[in-house]
Design an enzyme around this catalytic site. Sequence first.
Site, PDB file in Angstrom:
ATOM      1  N   ALA A 161       0.838  -1.201   0.000  1.00  0.00           N
ATOM      2  CA  ALA A 161       0.000   0.000   0.000  1.00  0.00           C
ATOM      3  C   ALA A 161       0.873   1.250   0.000  1.00  0.00           C
ATOM      4  O   ALA A 161       0.651   2.169  -0.798  1.00  0.00           O
ATOM      5  CB  ALA A 161      -0.933  -0.005   1.209  1.00  0.00           C
ATOM      6  N   ASP A 371       0.858   0.246  14.654  1.00  0.00           N
ATOM      7  CA  ASP A 371       1.241   1.630  15.000  1.00  0.00           C
ATOM      8  C   ASP A 371       0.314   2.678  14.371  1.00  0.00           C
ATOM      9  O   ASP A 371      -0.070   3.652  15.016  1.00  0.00           O
ATOM     10  CB  ASP A 371       2.663   1.950  14.509  1.00  0.00           C
ATOM     11  CG  ASP A 371       3.700   1.000  15.045  1.00  0.00           C
ATOM     12  OD1 ASP A 371       3.332   0.019  15.717  1.00  0.00           O
ATOM     13  OD2 ASP A 371       4.900   1.235  14.783  1.00  0.00           O
ATOM     14  N   ARG A 430     -10.351 -21.711   6.971  1.00  0.00           N
ATOM     15  CA  ARG A 430      -9.140 -21.500   7.770  1.00  0.00           C
ATOM     16  C   ARG A 430      -9.449 -21.424   9.271  1.00  0.00           C
ATOM     17  O   ARG A 430      -8.755 -22.015  10.092  1.00  0.00           O
ATOM     18  CB  ARG A 430      -8.467 -20.185   7.367  1.00  0.00           C
ATOM     19  CG  ARG A 430      -7.842 -20.217   6.002  1.00  0.00           C
ATOM     20  CD  ARG A 430      -7.368 -18.828   5.602  1.00  0.00           C
ATOM     21  NE  ARG A 430      -6.702 -18.881   4.301  1.00  0.00           N
ATOM     22  CZ  ARG A 430      -6.163 -17.839   3.699  1.00  0.00           C
ATOM     23  NH1 ARG A 430      -6.184 -16.647   4.266  1.00  0.00           N
ATOM     24  NH2 ARG A 430      -5.568 -17.957   2.538  1.00  0.00           N
ATOM     25  N   ALA A 584      -6.017  -9.609  -0.205  1.00  0.00           N
ATOM     26  CA  ALA A 584      -5.191  -8.618   0.493  1.00  0.00           C
ATOM     27  C   ALA A 584      -4.420  -7.780  -0.515  1.00  0.00           C
ATOM     28  O   ALA A 584      -4.427  -6.552  -0.442  1.00  0.00           O
ATOM     29  CB  ALA A 584      -4.228  -9.306   1.456  1.00  0.00           C
TER      30      ALA A 584
HETATM   31  P1  ADP Z   1       0.091  -3.385   3.490  1.00  0.00           P
HETATM   32  O1  ADP Z   1      -0.132  -4.756   2.938  1.00  0.00           O
HETATM   33  O2  ADP Z   1      -1.132  -2.766   4.007  1.00  0.00           O
HETATM   34  O3  ADP Z   1       0.890  -2.529   2.564  1.00  0.00           O
HETATM   35  P2  ADP Z   1       2.391  -4.363   4.871  1.00  0.00           P
HETATM   36  O4  ADP Z   1       2.362  -5.246   6.046  1.00  0.00           O
HETATM   37  O5  ADP Z   1       2.761  -4.975   3.579  1.00  0.00           O
HETATM   38  O6  ADP Z   1       0.991  -3.632   4.781  1.00  0.00           O
HETATM   39  O7  ADP Z   1       3.382  -3.132   5.120  1.00  0.00           O
HETATM   40  C1  ADP Z   1       3.308  -2.314   6.236  1.00  0.00           C
HETATM   41  C2  ADP Z   1       4.674  -1.706   6.482  1.00  0.00           C
HETATM   42  O8  ADP Z   1       4.585  -0.634   7.418  1.00  0.00           O
HETATM   43  C3  ADP Z   1       5.680  -2.684   7.074  1.00  0.00           C
HETATM   44  O9  ADP Z   1       6.823  -2.724   6.275  1.00  0.00           O
HETATM   45  C4  ADP Z   1       5.962  -2.115   8.459  1.00  0.00           C
HETATM   46  O10 ADP Z   1       7.266  -2.376   8.921  1.00  0.00           O
HETATM   47  C5  ADP Z   1       5.717  -0.640   8.251  1.00  0.00           C
HETATM   48  N1  ADP Z   1       5.431   0.094   9.502  1.00  0.00           N
HETATM   49  C6  ADP Z   1       4.623  -0.295  10.509  1.00  0.00           C
HETATM   50  N2  ADP Z   1       4.594   0.623  11.487  1.00  0.00           N
HETATM   51  C7  ADP Z   1       5.400   1.641  11.100  1.00  0.00           C
HETATM   52  C8  ADP Z   1       5.803   2.879  11.687  1.00  0.00           C
HETATM   53  N3  ADP Z   1       5.371   3.265  12.887  1.00  0.00           N
HETATM   54  N4  ADP Z   1       6.670   3.673  11.006  1.00  0.00           N
HETATM   55  C9  ADP Z   1       7.135   3.291   9.785  1.00  0.00           C
HETATM   56  N5  ADP Z   1       6.812   2.111   9.197  1.00  0.00           N
HETATM   57  C10 ADP Z   1       5.945   1.305   9.823  1.00  0.00           C
END
Ligand code: ADP
Length: 601
Positions: A161, A371, A430, A584
């Site tokens: 995302a 977060d 699942r 997803a």
């Molecule tokens: P999505 O599939 O929604 O894109 P992902 O799990 O693939 O979600 O990616 C989310 C990313 O955000 C991860 O790489 C994670 O480490 C990062 N992340 C989570 N919390 C924080 C934060 N507080 N600051 C910066 N990056 C963050």
Amino acid sequence: MKRNFKIISLLLIFTMVFGILTACGKKDDNAGESQGTIAYEDGVYEGVGGGNGGEIKVNVTVKDGKIESIDVVEHKETEILSDAAFEKIPQAVIDNQSVNIDAVTGATYTSKGIILAVKDALKKADGTDEMFGKGEKISLATKEENLEQTYDVVVIGGGGAGLSAAIEAQSSGAKVVLLEKMSSLGGNTLVSGGGLNVPGTKQQKELGIEDSVELFVEDTMKGGDNINKKELVTVMAENALPTTEWLVDEIGVEFMPDRLQQFGGHSVPRALISKNNQGTELIKKLKAYGDKLGVEFKMETKAEELIIDDNNRVVGVKATNAAGQEITFNANKGVIIATGGFGANKEMRVKYDPDKDEKYKTTDVAGTTGDGIVMAEKLGADLMHMEYIQTYPTCNPKTGIISYVANSRFDGAILLNQEGSRFVEEMDRRDVISKAILDQTNNEAYLVWGQEVEEVGNMTKVHENEYKVFENMDLIYKADTLEELAEHFNIDKDNFLNSIEKYNQYVEAGKDEEFNRRGILRTIAKGPFYIQKVVPAIHHTMGGIVINEHANVLDKDGKVIEGLFAAGEVTGGIHGTNRLGGNAVTDVIVFGRIAGQKVVE
Ligand code: ADP
């Protein structure tokens, strides 16, 4: 092996004059000092250490008693996720002439594996464990940067995302920074199988499969027990095809040409699968495109707090970098939260569903700790569906990582418990299988299959690396007889054999009298046989920040919070109670792009 006495004597004198510098754990140019009086025997040594995906092999060159170079000659670690460890650890070992180095955030096992391999090599050069442990652990701190920085758009999180959002915003002319708290990009998107559901593809047309946006919406709503926000599901379904075209034509993502998968809950096969069946393909290509456009990536930079102005508009982010500095990132146009779910945060899981406690490991990457949800909630953002947390039934009992070898289940493997009995229909949802496994002795189960099943998908060969990991952990066992399988894991042998014999009779009769198993039934009679220990693990958090069709974050009154957008697993409502396989990636790319477009409008 002969020691290098000359160097040792020199080092002893040096140490006497300057005191023991090792206690400071500082970088030092002299060969021996960072570890007391170490000097290695010159030569090139091979070393092996266990990483995440199997063995890591290195060649260490020692010259004049010093570690001169480290070449990684072989490894099976996950691309991207392990990149920072391979870049930083060998260099830190050489710079500091020490193996007492901190692990790289998010690549702990790889870091440890590299260090183990280097130690293994150095032992052949007269190194000892005692020497290796000397001195303070050396941190991999990075350089300091400006405490206040200004961009048009700040994207938090570098998964599917966040990357899609950053690319779209930068493409529209905005100056974008992406903050990622881990040392590598990718999040859960990276470790996924890289499958995304798209109705109306040419692959479907070639196979004569009739599909539509409406059918995709219907399946997704049904899969989520119809509590999904239908307007968001519709946006996802309508944009799936143009988004896929963008991925292929613009970003250069490659999909497996002959593969169209039908995940559970979908009426027709509609999932395209990324090259090598890995999310790595998506992340690699998105990152390369972002680099080309000039998106700035700040790794190991954790967003801590959203900044608002007097009118409650979000105007920036406070973040902490690896050097421990608190940086203010001003965002002239807006902030996009793309921090993923909270599967790796046990406290947060339990807060919303008390059952999802420490008995579960998780398939999710360490960074998915919710977060963004916490930051947005502080500003009054509304949350929804937080209690819906999905588990995946067949994962590694020691690490929680999804097992692809265990996909033998879809080809006909059966699930047995410690007592040797079947207890669930192996093709059920699942959540149903996960719960059933947790009700068994030791909260675990065994998958059992023979050659009739193995020959269908060759799971132990296709996923050979994973097979070896399970073997090293004594979680999978291959034998010529079923008796040996039972004995190996102390399962009640008579009952075990009896259950399999009964199952084989059902297969012969064409109907599973006990659990009414769906799909093609196959006997377990032809050896060699396999038995694999599996447990369920937390896989996806359906709940999160409430957004509208434009990815604006909404407050508890349903009003837009100006300057704030969210996309991906951090949001709630799209998947209802239960996310279907392959949805997803469609969700995160579609809404990531929308957030990136809308923030600059
Ligand atoms: P999505 O599939 O929604 O894109 P992902 O799990 O693939 O979600 O990616 C989310 C990313 O955000 C991860 O790489 C994670 O480490 C990062 N992340 C989570 N919390 C924080 C934060 N507080 N600051 C910066 N990056 C963050």
